[in-house]
Design a protein around this motif. Sequence first.
Motif, PDB file in Angstrom:
ATOM      1  N   ASN A 174      -9.649   7.505  14.632  1.00  0.00           N
ATOM      2  CA  ASN A 174      -8.566   8.683  14.497  1.00  0.00           C
ATOM      3  C   ASN A 174      -7.330   7.727  14.000  1.00  0.00           C
ATOM      4  N   HIS A 175      -7.544   6.838  12.765  1.00  0.00           N
ATOM      5  CA  HIS A 175      -7.042   5.790  12.711  1.00  0.00           C
ATOM      6  C   HIS A 175      -5.877   5.865  11.139  1.00  0.00           C
ATOM      7  N   GLU A 176      -4.648   6.256  11.278  1.00  0.00           N
ATOM      8  CA  GLU A 176      -3.445   7.160  10.314  1.00  0.00           C
ATOM      9  C   GLU A 176      -3.518   6.456   9.298  1.00  0.00           C
ATOM     10  N   TRP A 177      -3.621   5.075   9.120  1.00  0.00           N
ATOM     11  CA  TRP A 177      -3.679   3.815   7.916  1.00  0.00           C
ATOM     12  C   TRP A 177      -5.074   4.997   6.914  1.00  0.00           C
ATOM     13  N   ALA A 178      -6.084   5.036   7.954  1.00  0.00           N
ATOM     14  CA  ALA A 178      -7.379   5.765   6.733  1.00  0.00           C
ATOM     15  C   ALA A 178      -6.856   7.413   6.042  1.00  0.00           C
ATOM     16  N   LYS A 179      -6.332   7.762   6.741  1.00  0.00           N
ATOM     17  CA  LYS A 179      -5.778   9.226   6.747  1.00  0.00           C
ATOM     18  C   LYS A 179      -4.880   9.236   5.427  1.00  0.00           C
ATOM     19  N   GLY A 212      -1.951  -0.998   8.338  1.00  0.00           N
ATOM     20  CA  GLY A 212      -3.523  -0.802   9.582  1.00  0.00           C
ATOM     21  C   GLY A 212      -4.542  -2.007  10.043  1.00  0.00           C
ATOM     22  N   LYS A 213      -3.845  -3.290   9.793  1.00  0.00           N
ATOM     23  CA  LYS A 213      -4.497  -4.549   9.944  1.00  0.00           C
ATOM     24  C   LYS A 213      -3.311  -4.311  11.321  1.00  0.00           C
ATOM     25  N   LEU A 214      -2.786  -3.791  12.002  1.00  0.00           N
ATOM     26  CA  LEU A 214      -1.312  -3.238  12.710  1.00  0.00           C
ATOM     27  C   LEU A 214      -1.908  -2.512  13.867  1.00  0.00           C
ATOM     28  N   GLU A 215      -2.959  -1.288  13.161  1.00  0.00           N
ATOM     29  CA  GLU A 215      -2.932  -0.313  13.900  1.00  0.00           C
ATOM     30  C   GLU A 215      -4.402  -0.849  14.553  1.00  0.00           C
TER      31      GLU A 215
END
Length: 218
Positions: free
Chosen positions: A59-64, A107-110
Amino acid sequence: MKFMKKEVLRQLTILAYSDFKGTACHDHWIPYYTFGDCSHSECNSHNLRNLKGINEDYNHEWAKNMSSLLIEIKQRVDTLRSEGRAEMDFNETAKYNAIYKDIISKGKLECPIPVAEKTGRPKKNAAHRLLARLQKYDVETLSFMYDFNIPFDNNLAERDIRMVKLRQKISGCFRGKEGPIVFCRIRSYISTCRKNGQKVMESLVKAIKGEPFIPQTL
């Protein structure tokens, strides 16, 4: 001794890239990068599948967001190409490149990399590995944006190699090195003929007669 899939792929790689000087679009199989005479491009169909998996599993927003960006750039490239354009404006590529890097940073922060309590070593999962790969191979991932001659993915190559897998599963494995080489040369010739609008049977007859179809190059 039977030659398994890796041996067939190794033979294909040698045949495909030993004298290749252009840009190879592939799925990040590391041995491809051992060929230094050609440049490299990452297959974004593979990237999109991996990003979808990361988004569904973690459920990572960066991937989306990265998936949306890659699709947006592809659509923009397709539009420009349909208008007869050969390249994207520098300001536009700079904008997309900045968005790409911003997604990587977020993404690194997430998904920070945790450290194992017992060993003190980083515990990387699939999301961490994909994020690191996209950061390291940013130029290869966005190469289709910089050069319109480079495809967005390697789906065409995937279709070409499918017959090798069918040959392995249905007809049995190869028994030596000569078999894969001959098979790959024949399949390569057939694929080239099809891509150039030639009739396969007629082209094979011509090849047997010593008059093979050879596409014209610029």
